[in-house]
Design a protein around this motif. Structure first.
Motif, PDB file in Angstrom:
ATOM      1  N   HIS A  56       9.115  -6.561  10.503  1.00  0.00           N
ATOM      2  CA  HIS A  56       8.291  -5.774   9.571  1.00  0.00           C
ATOM      3  C   HIS A  56       7.782  -4.502  10.251  1.00  0.00           C
ATOM      4  N   GLU A  64       4.387  -4.510   6.028  1.00  0.00           N
ATOM      5  CA  GLU A  64       3.144  -5.290   6.124  1.00  0.00           C
ATOM      6  C   GLU A  64       1.978  -4.312   6.079  1.00  0.00           C
ATOM      7  N   HIS A  90       2.365  -0.641  13.859  1.00  0.00           N
ATOM      8  CA  HIS A  90       3.256  -1.336  14.815  1.00  0.00           C
ATOM      9  C   HIS A  90       4.619  -1.611  14.184  1.00  0.00           C
ATOM     10  N   GLU A 103       5.480  -5.695  18.300  1.00  0.00           N
ATOM     11  CA  GLU A 103       5.148  -7.109  18.040  1.00  0.00           C
ATOM     12  C   GLU A 103       6.435  -7.910  18.016  1.00  0.00           C
TER      13      GLU A 103
HETATM   14 CO   LIG Z   1       2.483  -7.401  12.235  1.00  0.00          CO
END
Ligand SMILES: [Co+2]
Ligand SMILES: C[C@@H](C(=O)O)C(=O)SCCNC(=O)CCNC(=O)[C@H](O)C(C)(C)COP(=O)(O)OP(=O)(O)OC[C@H]1O[C@@H](n2cnc3c(N)ncnc32)[C@H](O)[C@@H]1OP(=O)(O)O
Length: 137
Positions: free
Chosen positions: A6, A53, A77, A127
């Motif tokens: 994402h 997201e 991110h 991430e």
């Molecule tokens: Co995230």
């Protein structure tokens, strides 16, 4: 890294941004979810193989709140889907990346997550996400 899981976007107002991204993407979010450990409320849009997201802070100690104290809302991110998060952490440590949480923690959308410090990833907060499989619960 198997795919981009994402793109995380920091928002001030989740409801407002949900409506904006629904217009932009031509579809509604498929879920919202609070993640206590990160003090965020998230919402997810499926876009082909990957997701968007949206993240709103749920308290001032949230990383998202701190981010928005200094920066405008925007891309926060990039999350990558990995098969084996522990093995990936070891590999990345060996490559000299700074791991923010060596022990994977609970993320959203049924994932274990790890973050890498942006100062070792060309300024991009990265991430890692591993799907929590049913038999590992
Ligand atoms: Co995230
Ligand atoms: C729900 C879950 C999921 O998907 O499952 C999520 O995504 S939760 C998503 C929210 N949770 C997280 O982000 C957890 C991991 N994040 C963190 O631990 C923190 O946000 C850090 C990345 C360590 C930054 O912390 P903090 O802002 O307090 O440190 P700092 O102000 O000293 O920033 C250190 C340097 O990193 C930069 N920096 C801060 N946040 C950044 C970001 N998102 N992208 C790129 N650079 C960033 C700052 O500009 C600064 O650069 P200069 O030194 O050049 O000024």
């Amino acid at each position: 890294m198997r795919k981009i899981e994402h793109i995380g976007i920091a928002v001030q107002d989740l409801e407002e941004s949900n409506a904006l991204f629904a217009k932009l993407l031509g579809k509604k979010h498929f879920k919202t979810e609070k993640v206590e450990g990160e003090a965020v409320e998230t919402s997810f849009f499926q876009v082909g193989e990957t997701k968007v997201e949206l993240l709103q802070a749920t308290n001032p100690n949230s990383a998202i709140a701190k981010y928005l104290e200094k920066k405008k809302p925007g891309v926060h991110h990039i999350a990558f889907d990995v098969e084996n998060i522990e093995a990936e952490v070891e590999r990345l440590k060996g490559e000299g990346f700074e791991i923010l949480n060596e022990t994977p923690k609970q993320g959203a959308d049924n994932k274990l997550v790890v973050f890498l410090h942006p100062r070792t990833t060309n300024g991009v907060l990265v991430e890692l996400c591993q799907e929590i499989s049913v038999n590992s619960k």
